[in-house]
Design a protein around this motif. Structure first.
Motif, mmCIF file in Angstrom:
data_model
loop_
_atom_site.group_PDB
_atom_site.id
_atom_site.type_symbol
_atom_site.label_atom_id
_atom_site.label_comp_id
_atom_site.label_asym_id
_atom_site.label_seq_id
_atom_site.Cartn_x
_atom_site.Cartn_y
_atom_site.Cartn_z
ATOM 1 N N ILE A 53 25.227 -12.266 -4.782
ATOM 2 C CA ILE A 53 26.574 -11.778 -5.111
ATOM 3 C C ILE A 53 27.566 -12.902 -4.879
ATOM 4 N N ALA A 54 28.525 -13.057 -5.799
ATOM 5 C CA ALA A 54 29.634 -14.005 -5.614
ATOM 6 C C ALA A 54 30.939 -13.261 -5.852
ATOM 7 N N TRP A 55 31.935 -13.533 -5.007
ATOM 8 C CA TRP A 55 33.278 -12.967 -5.158
ATOM 9 C C TRP A 55 34.140 -13.898 -6.003
ATOM 10 N N SER A 56 35.024 -13.299 -6.790
ATOM 11 C CA SER A 56 36.018 -14.075 -7.534
ATOM 12 C C SER A 56 37.300 -14.204 -6.725
ATOM 13 N N PRO A 57 37.948 -15.393 -6.765
ATOM 14 C CA PRO A 57 39.249 -15.531 -6.104
ATOM 15 C C PRO A 57 40.332 -14.677 -6.768
ATOM 16 N N GLU A 58 40.036 -14.137 -7.950
ATOM 17 C CA GLU A 58 41.011 -13.260 -8.623
ATOM 18 C C GLU A 58 41.019 -11.840 -8.058
ATOM 19 N N THR A 59 40.101 -11.538 -7.144
ATOM 20 C CA THR A 59 40.101 -10.218 -6.503
ATOM 21 C C THR A 59 41.366 -10.066 -5.659
ATOM 22 N N ARG A 60 42.154 -9.010 -5.952
ATOM 23 C CA ARG A 60 43.388 -8.761 -5.193
ATOM 24 C C ARG A 60 43.501 -7.275 -4.879
ATOM 25 N N LEU A 61 43.662 -6.975 -3.589
ATOM 26 C CA LEU A 61 43.916 -5.586 -3.202
ATOM 27 C C LEU A 61 45.403 -5.278 -3.196
ATOM 28 N N ASP A 62 46.260 -6.327 -3.216
ATOM 29 C CA ASP A 62 47.712 -6.099 -3.177
ATOM 30 C C ASP A 62 48.327 -6.088 -4.572
ATOM 31 N N ALA A 63 47.502 -6.218 -5.616
ATOM 32 C CA ALA A 63 48.025 -6.132 -6.990
ATOM 33 C C ALA A 63 48.162 -4.662 -7.371
ATOM 34 N N VAL A 64 48.947 -4.400 -8.421
ATOM 35 C CA VAL A 64 49.086 -3.036 -8.941
ATOM 36 C C VAL A 64 48.685 -3.032 -10.415
ATOM 37 N N PRO A 65 47.583 -2.403 -10.806
ATOM 38 C CA PRO A 65 46.600 -1.832 -9.880
ATOM 39 C C PRO A 65 45.782 -2.944 -9.218
ATOM 40 N N PRO A 66 45.032 -2.624 -8.154
ATOM 41 C CA PRO A 66 44.177 -3.648 -7.531
ATOM 42 C C PRO A 66 43.123 -4.151 -8.509
ATOM 43 N N GLN A 67 42.639 -5.357 -8.265
ATOM 44 C CA GLN A 67 41.540 -5.881 -9.087
ATOM 45 C C GLN A 67 40.400 -6.349 -8.194
ATOM 46 N N ILE A 68 39.214 -5.837 -8.486
ATOM 47 C CA ILE A 68 37.987 -6.282 -7.826
ATOM 48 C C ILE A 68 37.171 -7.008 -8.890
ATOM 49 N N ARG A 69 36.752 -8.239 -8.598
ATOM 50 C CA ARG A 69 35.883 -8.950 -9.547
ATOM 51 C C ARG A 69 34.803 -9.698 -8.775
ATOM 52 N N PHE A 70 33.562 -9.490 -9.187
ATOM 53 C CA PHE A 70 32.448 -10.180 -8.545
ATOM 54 C C PHE A 70 31.337 -10.341 -9.582
#
Length: 326
Positions: free
Chosen positions: A78-95
């Motif tokens: 598994i690799a996480w993307s630096p574009e993952t943001r929990l403080d965005a609206v809506p949040p973005q999870i990318r992996f």
């Protein structure tokens, strides 16, 4: 979340399946909690963790599952993307995941209605490691038993292709060296590739095999670590292409090497998953002996927290967490 006084495990999280791989998000997601991903035989779970070591209002550890993604096949990396943001609206999870069917899958979710994935085809054998470009997150690199390292865009188009001399075991991308890729091969060679010229620019030698895992130190770009045979090995790339320091640590064979995210002298290694237990060792370059020894029931995967000297290993229906000193 309970503390386990035996075998000095600090915390455990119960999981619904065997955990093949576990990965803290190494990037800031804009939230006080840490994101963690783990993969089983046919799913990936994304959760958040908060530890008493970082928040006095937490007793022990708080864990919450955000979303379970059906994967349909065993997850190998598994690799996480630096574009993952929990403080965005809506949040973005990318992996991105690597699976036992030799495909990469890129998942993007807003944790609500939008849950997409794309499949990247091209590798002809098992994929051993995958990583996102650390700054913009617009590319993914992967290494495989098919003797290649490949760089992909987010649509799954191949942007670069490096032919290796043996299976690729680890691939690393450093935020301070965004135009270089580090690739570690099973034959004991670690090479750095210039992504602009697509040429190899530097190589390091273990002088022993099999090299199973290597890592590029986040806190010091000149430091590389690996495990080969039963030893760990450390290089300072300005000094020599041969290791400056090495030590036998695992009786059978060493399996994984990971630098701490917070201290350039701290790293962890795991032994080969044995019949019943796996040994985790945490090492400090200033100490001749490991500073922490842990065991996990048939453990797999190894990951460090982004801001704490805390690491995690997956196991049979559990994730185990150890806290060490700086």
């Amino acid at each position: 979340m309970k503390q386990d006084p035996t075998r000095n495990i600090a915390y455990t999280v119960d999981c619904e399946d065997y955990v093949h791989v576990v990965k803290f998000n190494p990037f800031d997601s804009g939230d006080a909690c840490s994101l963690i991903a783990y993969g089983g035989n046919n799913y990936v779970v994304i959760g958040t963790c908060r530890f008493q070591e970082e928040d006095t209002e937490v007793e022990g550890m708080q864990y919450k599952t955000l979303r379970t993604f059906h994967h349909g096949i065993r997850v190998d990396a598994i690799a996480w993307s630096p574009e993952t943001r929990l403080d965005a609206v809506p949040p973005q999870i990318r992996f991105c995941t690597a699976a036992s069917d030799r495909k990469l899958r890129l998942f993007t979710s807003d944790l609500q209605d939008k849950n997409e994935f794309k499949t990247f085809d091209g590798h002809s054998d098992y994929i051993n490691d995958v990583v996102f470009a650390p700054n913009e997150g617009q590319e993914v690199a992967s290494v495989s038993d098919d003797h290649t390292c490949r760089v992909w865009d987010l649509e799954g188009n191949e942007k670069a292709h490096f032919v290796l001399r043996s299976p690729g075991m680890s691939v690393c991308w450093h935020p301070e060296e965004a135009f270089k890729l580090m690739v570690a091969e099973k034959n004991g060679t670690i090479r750095f590739y210039d992504l602009i010229t697509q040429q190899a620019i530097l190589s390091l030698e273990c002088e022993q095999t099999p090299l199973m895992s290597a890592d590029w130190c986040l806190k010091n770009t000149l430091k590389i670590g690996a495990v080969a045979g039963s030893d760990w090995l450390i290089w300072d790339i300005t000094r020599s292409s041969y290791p400056q320091d090495k030590r036998p640590v695992h009786v059978d064979r060493a399996r994984l090497f990971r630098w701490s995210q917070v201290n350039e002298n701290l790293f962890a290694t795991t032994g080969y998953p044995g019949k019943t237990t796996t040994q985790l060792l945490v090492h400090h370059l200033g100490h001749p002996q490991p500073i922490l020894t842990g065991t996990a029931a048939v453990g797999s995967g190894l990951t460090w927290h982004r801001t704490l000297p805390l690491c995690a290993v997956g196991g049979d229906h559990k994730i185990f967490f150890w806290v060490t000193e700086m």
